[in-house]
Write a protein that holds these residues in place. Structure first.
Motif, PDB file in Angstrom:
ATOM      1  N   LYS A  72       0.845  -1.191   0.000  1.00 19.93           N
ATOM      2  CA  LYS A  72       0.000   0.000   0.000  1.00 19.93           C
ATOM      3  C   LYS A  72       0.882   1.243   0.000  1.00 19.93           C
ATOM      4  N   HIS A  73       0.364   2.317  -0.590  1.00 22.67           N
ATOM      5  CA  HIS A  73       1.073   3.593  -0.641  1.00 22.67           C
ATOM      6  C   HIS A  73       0.438   4.567   0.347  1.00 22.67           C
ATOM      7  N   THR A  74       1.274   5.282   1.086  1.00 19.36           N
ATOM      8  CA  THR A  74       0.810   6.349   1.971  1.00 19.36           C
ATOM      9  C   THR A  74       1.248   7.664   1.364  1.00 19.36           C
ATOM     10  N   THR A  75       0.287   8.461   0.935  1.00 14.12           N
ATOM     11  CA  THR A  75       0.640   9.739   0.333  1.00 14.12           C
ATOM     12  C   THR A  75       1.210  10.681   1.402  1.00 14.12           C
ATOM     13  N   PHE A  76       2.188  11.459   1.020  1.00 14.41           N
ATOM     14  CA  PHE A  76       2.919  12.330   1.939  1.00 14.41           C
ATOM     15  C   PHE A  76       1.971  13.230   2.738  1.00 14.41           C
ATOM     16  N   GLY A  77       1.002  13.810   2.055  1.00 12.28           N
ATOM     17  CA  GLY A  77       0.102  14.754   2.712  1.00 12.28           C
ATOM     18  C   GLY A  77      -0.799  14.134   3.765  1.00 12.28           C
ATOM     19  N   SER A  78      -0.917  12.806   3.782  1.00 21.36           N
ATOM     20  CA  SER A  78      -1.802  12.156   4.758  1.00 21.36           C
ATOM     21  C   SER A  78      -1.096  11.820   6.073  1.00 21.36           C
ATOM     22  N   ILE A  79       0.199  12.077   6.154  1.00 17.75           N
ATOM     23  CA  ILE A  79       0.957  11.709   7.356  1.00 17.75           C
ATOM     24  C   ILE A  79       0.532  12.544   8.559  1.00 17.75           C
ATOM     25  N   SER A  80       0.325  13.828   8.340  1.00 17.88           N
ATOM     26  CA  SER A  80      -0.135  14.700   9.425  1.00 17.88           C
ATOM     27  C   SER A  80      -0.763  15.945   8.815  1.00 17.88           C
ATOM     28  N   LYS A  81      -1.505  16.677   9.619  1.00 21.85           N
ATOM     29  CA  LYS A  81      -2.119  17.928   9.164  1.00 21.85           C
ATOM     30  C   LYS A  81      -1.035  18.934   8.765  1.00 21.85           C
TER      31      LYS A  81
END
Length: 193
Positions: free
Chosen positions: A15-24
């Motif tokens: 799965k890919h975690t997009t950079f912008g979803s890591i934290s606000k």
């Protein structure tokens, strides 16, 4: 700036975690680039959606681009939409094919001394650690070109940490990949490691 143009080419259930979803905080301070170019093999269309959640950064980005970066044509927009809207089945088949190619590569490299592939979680580019061949990148490039008749991408192009590595594109017909791997093995076998 997060380059996520390979983010949909995920192998073996990763799965890919997009950079912008890591934290606000990351979301408010990022620019994420995606593209149909890698996912749907559309690199010639020159279009890449840019995701900029922060309105101030988005306005500055657009103002900077105006007059510098040309707008995509109608063909590019149509190809982009077709890929993302209707390309799921095609992408599924591509990923299955790439996984089989990766398995072939892994099997071949079990018998190639001095070269170790770094198995990726995604993308069709495989880094190969060649440091045990004890050749600098220039000599290694020449060896592969002349002895194996195979051109790989020189890892040193990516900086000092890439020295001693080569990069191989496995997005090709399996018989062609098999031939390239066979040539590499035969060439390395002549080194008597």
């Amino acid at each position: 700036m997060a380059d996520e143009i390979h983010s949909e080419i995920l192998l073996n259930g990763n799965k890919h975690t997009t950079f912008g979803s890591i934290s606000k905080e990351f979301e408010e301070n990022c620019i994420v680039c995606i593209s149909p170019s890698k996912t749907f093999n559309l690199s010639g269309i020159h279009i890449s959606p840019i995701i900029i959640p922060n309105e101030k950064i988005r306005r500055e980005f657009i103002a900077t681009m105006n007059g510098i970066v040309p707008s995509p044509d109608i063909f590019a927009y149509t190809a982009l939409e077709a890929g993302f809207r209707y390309g799921d089945d095609w992408l599924k088949q591509v990923l299955e094919y790439l996984e089989e190619n990766l398995n072939l590569l892994k099997d071949y490299f079990k018998d190639i001394k001095g070269m170790t592939p770094i198995i990726p979680e995604g993308t069709y580019l495989v880094w190969i650690d060649c440091k045990n061949l004890e050749m600098d990148n220039e000599v290694l490039n020449e060896f592969l070109k002349k002895k194996a008749k195979v051109c790989l991408e020189d890892g040193s192009l990516f900086g000092k940490n890439g020295e001693g590595f080569m990069r191989m594109n496995i997005a090709m017909p399996r018989p062609l990949l098999k031939e390239a791997l066979k040539r590499i093995k035969n060439a390395v076998d002549t080194l008597n490691l």
